[in-house]
Design a protein around this motif. Structure first.
Motif, PDB file in Angstrom:
ATOM      1  N   GLU A  79       0.823  -1.208   0.000  1.00 14.28           N
ATOM      2  CA  GLU A  79       0.000   0.000   0.000  1.00 14.28           C
ATOM      3  C   GLU A  79       0.862   1.265   0.000  1.00 14.28           C
ATOM      4  O   GLU A  79       1.971   1.278   0.536  1.00 14.28           O
ATOM      5  CB  GLU A  79      -0.914   0.023   1.238  1.00 14.28           C
ATOM      6  CG  GLU A  79      -1.687  -1.274   1.439  1.00 14.28           C
ATOM      7  CD  GLU A  79      -2.962  -1.120   2.238  1.00 14.28           C
ATOM      8  OE1 GLU A  79      -3.367   0.030   2.512  1.00 14.28           O
ATOM      9  OE2 GLU A  79      -3.552  -2.173   2.583  1.00 14.28           O
ATOM     10  N   LEU A  80       0.326   2.321  -0.590  1.00 14.50           N
ATOM     11  CA  LEU A  80       0.876   3.658  -0.423  1.00 14.50           C
ATOM     12  C   LEU A  80       0.444   4.171   0.943  1.00 14.50           C
ATOM     13  O   LEU A  80      -0.747   4.139   1.278  1.00 14.50           O
ATOM     14  CB  LEU A  80       0.353   4.590  -1.518  1.00 14.50           C
ATOM     15  CG  LEU A  80       0.770   6.061  -1.400  1.00 14.50           C
ATOM     16  CD1 LEU A  80       2.253   6.228  -1.699  1.00 14.50           C
ATOM     17  CD2 LEU A  80      -0.073   6.936  -2.330  1.00 14.50           C
ATOM     18  N   VAL A 105       6.177   3.514   0.987  1.00 20.35           N
ATOM     19  CA  VAL A 105       5.688   2.160   0.714  1.00 20.35           C
ATOM     20  C   VAL A 105       5.411   1.458   2.046  1.00 20.35           C
ATOM     21  O   VAL A 105       6.239   1.504   2.960  1.00 20.35           O
ATOM     22  CB  VAL A 105       6.726   1.349  -0.078  1.00 20.35           C
ATOM     23  CG1 VAL A 105       6.193  -0.053  -0.374  1.00 20.35           C
ATOM     24  CG2 VAL A 105       7.104   2.063  -1.361  1.00 20.35           C
ATOM     25  N   GLY A 106       4.271   0.814   2.152  1.00 26.69           N
ATOM     26  CA  GLY A 106       3.942   0.049   3.352  1.00 26.69           C
ATOM     27  C   GLY A 106       3.354  -1.302   3.006  1.00 26.69           C
ATOM     28  O   GLY A 106       2.942  -1.534   1.858  1.00 26.69           O
ATOM     29  N   ASP A 189      -0.436  11.337  12.067  1.00 29.40           N
ATOM     30  CA  ASP A 189      -1.316  10.258  11.625  1.00 29.40           C
ATOM     31  C   ASP A 189      -0.817   9.675  10.300  1.00 29.40           C
ATOM     32  O   ASP A 189      -0.364  10.408   9.418  1.00 29.40           O
ATOM     33  CB  ASP A 189      -2.749  10.760  11.434  1.00 29.40           C
ATOM     34  CG  ASP A 189      -3.454  11.051  12.752  1.00 29.40           C
ATOM     35  OD1 ASP A 189      -2.974  10.568  13.800  1.00 29.40           O
ATOM     36  OD2 ASP A 189      -4.482  11.752  12.720  1.00 29.40           O
ATOM     37  N   LEU A 190      -0.901   8.353  10.174  1.00 27.41           N
ATOM     38  CA  LEU A 190      -0.583   7.650   8.941  1.00 27.41           C
ATOM     39  C   LEU A 190      -1.862   7.069   8.359  1.00 27.41           C
ATOM     40  O   LEU A 190      -2.748   6.643   9.105  1.00 27.41           O
ATOM     41  CB  LEU A 190       0.406   6.506   9.186  1.00 27.41           C
ATOM     42  CG  LEU A 190       1.753   6.839   9.818  1.00 27.41           C
ATOM     43  CD1 LEU A 190       2.584   5.559   9.963  1.00 27.41           C
ATOM     44  CD2 LEU A 190       2.509   7.876   9.012  1.00 27.41           C
ATOM     45  N   ILE A 191      -1.930   7.029   7.028  1.00 24.28           N
ATOM     46  CA  ILE A 191      -3.083   6.428   6.355  1.00 24.28           C
ATOM     47  C   ILE A 191      -2.595   5.455   5.296  1.00 24.28           C
ATOM     48  O   ILE A 191      -1.926   5.849   4.332  1.00 24.28           O
ATOM     49  CB  ILE A 191      -3.981   7.492   5.694  1.00 24.28           C
ATOM     50  CG1 ILE A 191      -4.404   8.565   6.708  1.00 24.28           C
ATOM     51  CG2 ILE A 191      -5.219   6.828   5.087  1.00 24.28           C
ATOM     52  CD1 ILE A 191      -5.150   9.742   6.078  1.00 24.28           C
ATOM     53  N   PHE A 192      -2.911   4.164   5.475  1.00 24.65           N
ATOM     54  CA  PHE A 192      -2.693   3.151   4.439  1.00 24.65           C
ATOM     55  C   PHE A 192      -3.861   3.266   3.460  1.00 24.65           C
ATOM     56  O   PHE A 192      -5.021   3.249   3.878  1.00 24.65           O
ATOM     57  CB  PHE A 192      -2.661   1.756   5.054  1.00 24.65           C
ATOM     58  CG  PHE A 192      -1.357   1.363   5.694  1.00 24.65           C
ATOM     59  CD1 PHE A 192      -0.594   0.327   5.174  1.00 24.65           C
ATOM     60  CD2 PHE A 192      -0.890   2.021   6.825  1.00 24.65           C
ATOM     61  CE1 PHE A 192       0.609  -0.049   5.763  1.00 24.65           C
ATOM     62  CE2 PHE A 192       0.305   1.657   7.428  1.00 24.65           C
ATOM     63  CZ  PHE A 192       1.067   0.611   6.897  1.00 24.65           C
ATOM     64  N   THR A 211       7.219  -2.319  -3.683  1.00 19.66           N
ATOM     65  CA  THR A 211       7.736  -1.163  -4.396  1.00 19.66           C
ATOM     66  C   THR A 211       6.606  -0.281  -4.916  1.00 19.66           C
ATOM     67  O   THR A 211       5.520  -0.760  -5.259  1.00 19.66           O
ATOM     68  CB  THR A 211       8.605  -1.587  -5.604  1.00 19.66           C
ATOM     69  OG1 THR A 211       7.822  -2.397  -6.480  1.00 19.66           O
ATOM     70  CG2 THR A 211       9.825  -2.363  -5.159  1.00 19.66           C
ATOM     71  N   ILE A 212       6.890   1.022  -4.967  1.00 23.59           N
ATOM     72  CA  ILE A 212       6.037   2.001  -5.640  1.00 23.59           C
ATOM     73  C   ILE A 212       6.978   2.956  -6.364  1.00 23.59           C
ATOM     74  O   ILE A 212       7.987   3.395  -5.792  1.00 23.59           O
ATOM     75  CB  ILE A 212       5.152   2.786  -4.641  1.00 23.59           C
ATOM     76  CG1 ILE A 212       4.195   1.844  -3.895  1.00 23.59           C
ATOM     77  CG2 ILE A 212       4.355   3.864  -5.381  1.00 23.59           C
ATOM     78  CD1 ILE A 212       3.373   2.541  -2.816  1.00 23.59           C
TER      79      ILE A 212
END
Length: 224
Positions: A79-80, A105-106, A189-192, A211-212
């Motif tokens: 995920e981004l 990248v996550g 805050d992080l957002i997947f 990868t992205i």
């Protein structure tokens, strides 16, 4: 007994010795039509839904991880990840990009067997999604990410997931705006932002590389 001295989780920032403090982690469910279909859902543009992971679920790039407890069906989801440098409630989509510090990248690790049990019983997914070390994240690249670019994941060199950020049902600004109607967002805050099709199992001893385009690749290995 003394009051615990707790350290705030942080993630790396590309090209800097500074680190980004993590406040909360939110995740968007089924934000790519092909993934929604493979999970048995209708990919029509319905209101996005969200779940959460604890801040200390973050894992640094290059880590070797113990295989998670209570699962024999651990799945990968590339995920981004968006990191917010500012927040707010009821943020208009047109203003959402101004809140973004950077992106990375996550991998949203999922105990799919526990998720299936929870879904069947109509129970929350918390223990399927929000377990220890369930959120590997590479270094953040500062700035607003492009709305297109290849996103992919391989396991031991075999490609499992391959798509493009342009395939998102809900754009990054729309995700931020919608999430801000549920909670007041804040810096840290992080957002997947969801995963393309091809999610699948990870076995003990395997290495996963995500990868992205334009971002530091992410690699984690699972102990035997």
């Amino acid at each position: 007994m003394q009051i615990p001295d707790i350290t705030v989780p942080t993630i790396a920032i590309a090209g800097s010795a500074d680190r980004f403090p993590v406040r909360r982690i939110f995740c968007v469910g089924q934000n790519y039509a092909d993934h929604a279909r493979e999970m048995g859902s209708d990919p029509d543009r319905q209101q996005p839904f969200f779940f959460a992971k604890p801040a200390d679920a973050v894992v640094a790039n290059g880590s070797t991880l113990p295989f998670p407890l209570l699962t024999e069906d651990l799945h990968h989801e590339v995920e981004l990840v968006i990191a917010l440098g500012a927040g707010g409630a009821n943020v208009p989509a047109g203003d959402a990009a101004a809140l973004i510090f950077g992106a990375a990248v996550g991998i949203d690790l999922t105990r799919r067997d526990l998720q299936a049990v929870a879904k069947k019983a109509g129970r929350p997914w918390d223990m399927a999604k929000g377990f220890d070390r369930s959120a590997p994240i590479a270094a953040l690249t500062p700035g607003v990410p492009a709305d297109n670019g290849m996103i992919a994941l391989d396991v031991d060199g075999e490609t499992r997931q391959s798509g493009d950020l342009s395939m998102m049902i809900w754009s990054v600004p729309e995700i931020i705006a919608t999430l801000s109607t549920y909670v007041e967002l804040a810096a840290g805050d992080l957002i997947f932002t969801g995963t393309p099709a091809g999610v699948g199992p990870i076995l003990r001893g395997q290495s996963v590389r995500a990868t992205i385009d334009g971002f530091e690749p992410l690699t984690v290995t699972f102990a035997r």
